[in-house]
Design an enzyme around this catalytic site. Sequence first.
Site, PDB file in Angstrom:
ATOM      1  N   HIS A 309       1.004  -0.995  -0.017  1.00 23.59           N
ATOM      2  CA  HIS A 309       0.004  -0.011   0.064  1.00 23.59           C
ATOM      3  C   HIS A 309       0.751   1.129  -0.020  1.00 23.59           C
ATOM      4  O   HIS A 309       1.975   1.192   0.688  1.00 23.59           O
ATOM      5  CB  HIS A 309      -0.934   0.115   1.294  1.00 23.59           C
ATOM      6  CG  HIS A 309      -2.014   0.944   1.014  1.00 23.59           C
ATOM      7  ND1 HIS A 309      -1.999   2.269   1.365  1.00 23.59           N
ATOM      8  CD2 HIS A 309      -3.442   0.598   0.764  1.00 23.59           C
ATOM      9  CE1 HIS A 309      -3.015   2.887   1.022  1.00 23.59           C
ATOM     10  NE2 HIS A 309      -4.123   2.043   0.690  1.00 23.59           N
ATOM     11  N   ASP A 366      -8.174  -4.990  -0.226  1.00 24.02           N
ATOM     12  CA  ASP A 366      -8.468  -6.061  -1.302  1.00 24.02           C
ATOM     13  C   ASP A 366      -8.292  -7.409  -1.191  1.00 24.02           C
ATOM     14  O   ASP A 366      -8.895  -8.077  -1.659  1.00 24.02           O
ATOM     15  CB  ASP A 366      -7.881  -5.449  -2.649  1.00 24.02           C
ATOM     16  CG  ASP A 366      -8.463  -4.090  -3.110  1.00 24.02           C
ATOM     17  OD1 ASP A 366      -9.776  -3.884  -2.881  1.00 24.02           O
ATOM     18  OD2 ASP A 366      -7.605  -3.326  -3.494  1.00 24.02           O
TER      19      ASP A 366
HETATM   20  N1  CMC Z   1       4.170  -7.637  -4.953  1.00 27.11           N
HETATM   21  C1  CMC Z   1       5.472  -7.815  -4.717  1.00 27.11           C
HETATM   22  N2  CMC Z   1       6.087  -6.790  -4.647  1.00 27.11           N
HETATM   23  C2  CMC Z   1       5.622  -5.320  -4.225  1.00 27.11           C
HETATM   24  C3  CMC Z   1       4.169  -5.317  -4.422  1.00 27.11           C
HETATM   25  C4  CMC Z   1       3.621  -6.596  -4.604  1.00 27.11           C
HETATM   26  N3  CMC Z   1       2.021  -6.569  -4.189  1.00 27.11           N
HETATM   27  N4  CMC Z   1       3.810  -3.884  -3.906  1.00 27.11           N
HETATM   28  C5  CMC Z   1       5.072  -3.409  -4.054  1.00 27.11           C
HETATM   29  N5  CMC Z   1       5.961  -4.303  -4.397  1.00 27.11           N
HETATM   30  C6  CMC Z   1       7.590  -3.786  -4.353  1.00 27.11           C
HETATM   31  C7  CMC Z   1       7.836  -3.195  -5.586  1.00 27.11           C
HETATM   32  O1  CMC Z   1       8.454  -4.067  -6.717  1.00 27.11           O
HETATM   33  C8  CMC Z   1       9.013  -2.281  -4.947  1.00 27.11           C
HETATM   34  O2  CMC Z   1      10.127  -3.262  -4.752  1.00 27.11           O
HETATM   35  P1  CMC Z   1      11.633  -2.618  -5.272  1.00 27.11           P
HETATM   36  O3  CMC Z   1      11.847  -1.584  -4.074  1.00 27.11           O
HETATM   37  O4  CMC Z   1      12.500  -3.568  -5.112  1.00 27.11           O
HETATM   38  O5  CMC Z   1      11.524  -1.692  -6.491  1.00 27.11           O
HETATM   39  C9  CMC Z   1       8.812  -1.985  -3.429  1.00 27.11           C
HETATM   40  O6  CMC Z   1       7.643  -2.884  -3.093  1.00 27.11           O
HETATM   41  C10 CMC Z   1       7.599  -0.652  -3.420  1.00 27.11           C
HETATM   42  O7  CMC Z   1       6.667  -0.568  -4.492  1.00 27.11           O
HETATM   43  P2  CMC Z   1       5.962   0.577  -5.392  1.00 27.11           P
HETATM   44  O8  CMC Z   1       5.247   0.091  -6.576  1.00 27.11           O
HETATM   45  O9  CMC Z   1       7.025   1.597  -5.415  1.00 27.11           O
HETATM   46  O10 CMC Z   1       5.132   1.243  -4.111  1.00 27.11           O
HETATM   47  P3  CMC Z   1       3.655   2.041  -4.223  1.00 27.11           P
HETATM   48  O11 CMC Z   1       3.481   2.665  -3.135  1.00 27.11           O
HETATM   49  O12 CMC Z   1       4.014   3.024  -5.766  1.00 27.11           O
HETATM   50  O13 CMC Z   1       2.494   1.054  -4.869  1.00 27.11           O
HETATM   51  C11 CMC Z   1       0.705  -0.489  -4.660  1.00 27.11           C
HETATM   52  C12 CMC Z   1       1.783   0.687  -3.783  1.00 27.11           C
HETATM   53  C13 CMC Z   1      -0.566  -0.604  -4.004  1.00 27.11           C
HETATM   54  C14 CMC Z   1       0.200   0.195  -5.945  1.00 27.11           C
HETATM   55  C15 CMC Z   1       1.398  -1.669  -4.843  1.00 27.11           C
HETATM   56  O14 CMC Z   1       1.853  -2.203  -3.391  1.00 27.11           O
HETATM   57  C16 CMC Z   1       0.575  -2.855  -5.386  1.00 27.11           C
HETATM   58  O15 CMC Z   1       0.843  -2.639  -6.893  1.00 27.11           O
HETATM   59  N6  CMC Z   1       0.194  -3.724  -5.061  1.00 27.11           N
HETATM   60  C17 CMC Z   1      -0.813  -4.745  -5.574  1.00 27.11           C
HETATM   61  C18 CMC Z   1      -1.979  -4.031  -6.190  1.00 27.11           C
HETATM   62  C19 CMC Z   1      -2.887  -3.816  -4.873  1.00 27.11           C
HETATM   63  O16 CMC Z   1      -3.039  -4.714  -4.084  1.00 27.11           O
HETATM   64  N7  CMC Z   1      -3.597  -2.703  -4.827  1.00 27.11           N
HETATM   65  C20 CMC Z   1      -4.673  -2.095  -4.127  1.00 27.11           C
HETATM   66  C21 CMC Z   1      -4.274  -1.209  -3.128  1.00 27.11           C
HETATM   67  S1  CMC Z   1      -5.085  -0.988  -1.743  1.00 27.11           S
HETATM   68  C22 CMC Z   1      -6.669  -0.561  -2.394  1.00 27.11           C
HETATM   69  C23 CMC Z   1      -6.650   0.754  -3.024  1.00 27.11           C
HETATM   70  O17 CMC Z   1      -6.347   1.742  -2.357  1.00 27.11           O
HETATM   71  O18 CMC Z   1      -7.333   0.786  -4.166  1.00 27.11           O
END
Ligand code: CMC
Length: 431
Positions: A309, A366
Amino acid sequence: MSETACLTIDGKVHKYPVITGTEGEKGIDIRSLRSDSGYITYDDGYANTGSCMSRITFIDGETGILRHRGYAIEELAAGSDFIEVAYLIIYGELPNRDQIASFRNLILGNAAIHQSMFHSFAGFPASSHPMAILSAMLNSLGCYYPHMATNNREQDLEHLDDAATILISKVRALAAMAYRMKLGRPFIYPRGQLSYCSNLLHMMFSEPYADYTASSRVDRALNLVLLLHADHEQNCSTSTVRMVASGGANLFASVSAGVCALWGPAHGGANMAVIEMLESIHKEGDDGTRFVEAAKSGDRSKRLMGFGHRVYKHYDPRAQILKEASKKVFASMRLQDPVLDIALKLEEIASHDEYFITRKLYPNVDFYSGIIMRSIGIPIDFFTVLFAIGRMPGWIANWKEIATGKSSIHRPRQIYTGSTLRKFVPLEERL
Ligand code: CMC
């Protein structure tokens, strides 16, 4: 003494006031930075940008706190219901008996849809995604209330109480109609004696020749899912609603845009993606171990959906509540679903894995919401639609903050990285 932040650019010190929120969180007010220095800030994805001041929802992502109008989500989930929380989020206070009775009556009184809108559904192919239908229909709904959707702030605000109950009520009917249309089945009218959630399930699953009756357990489970989605401060869809509202657009148009923003798999669409992921893990005979390994590759398409998140670097409190609720729902219905076992196993593996621990990746809302929705018979492509129904109070409250506040149109800057000036080349001279 008020706190100040100093920024040194080319040897010159610029001072900016520090703003402190009611929970002690701090932000540097850099609004005059560009006029002072010619510089802007760069913050891709706005991960470190406070886009507004808001009184609706407080989140502390480091410790897993979520509060609406000062009330802890755990207490609201245990003692309240979706409609009462909707009132709290929109009006800022818990309602008294008269207020909640009148709010519920308005929602009930607005349950039906204008007959002319029935024809609009015929314009969509059955293959349409329900989020596309929902967004289009919410915008169309505004056309039936032209005096509430004027894009004249004062006039739209004058009718906000009515518009809010119309949207909370009718988004549910529109969602059910999208479901029926896709199945080619007749629309089902709402019933006066049913609760908000039971009415939604009735409009989705009853037939002209046979009533669907939701048990109190199912009604409570759906209520909890909607309540836990009711608001979540400046997420992608709510920021979209605020952005659209900041240009002066009416509430109907603004929430319609919110639905589109919610649709994406990194946002509300994740609840569908979680079940698809759990089902494919089950089909492949994996207990989750191989999937978790692949999720660590850094490939976005292999991410563990329902994990991570932007704000929570701790267990999402909504996921905690839903995890316990899904166990209870399954036990009380004597249901067995391998998908729940896989989810619990995935969480267990990830919670001991260095990759997830160091990145502070925990289950988000989710991860378990889809499991509950599936257990009560909601089809997978309607999971995000239910998220939209739940998020409606939050969108309305945020629209209201923009409409009643003093903020100007939301218009971020950019750092241009394209070509510098070049000479136009006529077509015949181009290679
Ligand atoms: N599985 C594996 N690795 C992950 C995941 C995941 N679900 N989420 C983040 N990471 C890793 C990412 O690869 C990165 O690694 P590194 O530092 O080595 O490059 C690190 O964690 C940080 O990730 P980020 O993409 O920079 O984080 P963010 O804050 O931009 O993204 C997120 C947040 C929710 C989009 C992301 O965690 C994600 O894609 N999760 C899966 C989709 C999901 O469950 N979304 C629902 C969010 S909650 C409900 C809502 O608000 O809608």
